[in-house]
Design an enzyme around this catalytic site. Sequence first.
Site, PDB file in Angstrom:
ATOM      1  CB  VAL A   1     -17.720 -20.336   2.244  1.00 21.62           C
ATOM      2  CG1 VAL A   1     -18.114 -19.234   3.213  1.00 21.62           C
ATOM      3  CG2 VAL A   1     -17.616 -19.791   0.828  1.00 21.62           C
TER       4      VAL A   1
ATOM      5  CG  ASP B   1       0.048  -4.042   2.713  1.00 24.85           C
ATOM      6  OD1 ASP B   1       0.173  -3.496   1.599  1.00 24.85           O
ATOM      7  OD2 ASP B   1       0.046  -3.407   3.786  1.00 24.85           O
TER       8      ASP B   1
ATOM      9  N   GLY C   1     -11.065 -23.887  -1.846  1.00 27.71           N
ATOM     10  CA  GLY C   1     -12.361 -23.673  -2.477  1.00 27.71           C
ATOM     11  C   GLY C   1     -13.518 -23.958  -1.539  1.00 27.71           C
TER      12      GLY C   1
ATOM     13  N   GLY D   1       3.573   6.677   7.945  1.00 28.33           N
ATOM     14  CA  GLY D   1       4.982   6.809   7.568  1.00 28.33           C
ATOM     15  C   GLY D   1       5.814   5.655   8.071  1.00 28.33           C
TER      16      GLY D   1
ATOM     17  CB  SER E   1       3.112   1.842   6.197  1.00 27.44           C
ATOM     18  OG  SER E   1       1.944   2.034   6.950  1.00 27.44           O
TER      19      SER E   1
ATOM     20  CG  HIS F   1      -0.389   0.301   2.520  1.00 23.70           C
ATOM     21  ND1 HIS F   1      -0.068  -0.685   3.442  1.00 23.70           N
ATOM     22  CD2 HIS F   1      -0.070   1.461   3.114  1.00 23.70           C
ATOM     23  CE1 HIS F   1       0.407  -0.116   4.537  1.00 23.70           C
ATOM     24  NE2 HIS F   1       0.421   1.186   4.357  1.00 23.70           N
TER      25      HIS F   1
END
Length: 471
Positions: free
Chosen positions: A273, A142, A271, A213, A215, A112
């Site tokens: 839930v 991330d 695959g 900052g 991050s 990000h």
Amino acid sequence: MRIFKPYLAAMLAVWTLGVSLMAHADLPDFTPLVESASPAVVNISTRQNLPASRGGAMSMPDLEGLPPGIREFFERSIPQMPQGPGSRQREAQSLGSGFIISADGYVLTNNHVVADADEIMVRLSDRSDHTAKLIGADPRTDVALLKIDAKNLPTVKLGSSERLKVGEWVLAIGSPFGFDHSATAGIVSAKGRSLPNENYVPFIQTDVAINPGNSGGPLFNLNGEVVGINSQIFTRSGGFMGLSFAIPIDVAMNVANQLRTDGKVTRGWLGVVIQEVDKDLAESFGLERPAGALIAQVLENGPAAKGGLKVGDVILSVNNQPIIESADLPHLIGNLKPDSTVEMNIVREGARKTISVKVGNMPDDDSIAASSGSNAERSSNRLGISVADLTAEQKKSLDIQSGVVIRQVSDGPAALIGLRPGDIITHLNNQAVGSARQFQEAVKDLPRNRSISMRVMRDGRASFITFKLPE
């Protein structure tokens, strides 16, 4: 007794001083760590071209709410684009941190921090600036890997987040609000945290002061080894509130190595839930305690379906690694290589069994799209609902083999647990429901004052709920 008062006061003072010195002696000295690790920590700034605004003026980053001194610092530090008739585009800047993992210029940071950037600049500890190339990024964890053109750079030591313990001292170095090489310390508050929409990272929670900052910056243990990448904070004010989250370095390096060699990340996929097993669900499924991951939905032709997993199975372990919370399952499966085979210990219809499943390759779009509908007839019952058989078209559109649709909800247990017309019931009391007639028979046999499970589909999403019928 008056004779002894001065003596007792003196002894108390000595004892208090001793306790103070002992407490101080137990606190870590971070100065050697900061001195040795800081040179490998970098400041990252980005520039993004935005569509032209009316009048052509550049848009500054949102500085509202910052203290005056910090706001003035940013306004002086961030270059302004010329304004006027000749200006054709705006720019957006962002600030973050990173750290050097190889002497030839590979840098780790958060996705990000650099997402959608047209230019990435890395500032080293000697204040030199380098244009960075984005080698690859993985939004799911991330993590982003950068490369700068430099040699003989200082590097961090990499540790193991797996060996990290709750209560252990940790230290962060980064650029909060643009203040380079700021060091903050705290302890590990928890491990294996799951955050909303973050299914593949077992976050390290700390009370280290982390602010905008920080991050992408490193989290060190007392040995000076990086154990995590500072990534997120929990805040209601926009600033630090004692809850910081870091990506485990074991996860980050697995991603970085794949980005470096393949330019992309592959991870295991079942695959299914899943949902959490609470106390009531544990009772309804005959479990001794709430644990495991309950399968609420199995995708057609997915790895789980091909491996024989079924709706209502509770996965208790994968390759002998226990599933304590449902979030443990995607963490474990995601770290596996596609096409690898795993042994799962499950509970099915109250009995334990072991099943082998070949893990698949997670698709780029792992969202589940389905539709729900409703249709005719059937009488009410002790749950306070009327249901109808599903048509062939509904079964096809919902990708299910059996179930009933709720036509009407009146006062009763169903209304209390939030059922509504259009919901699809596929299982009741651990049994598949094939028709409205079968559903009515199952309702008659429901026990009283004991947890009962029901699998419900709404808007294409399936989940198990529990309820009790009163005496």
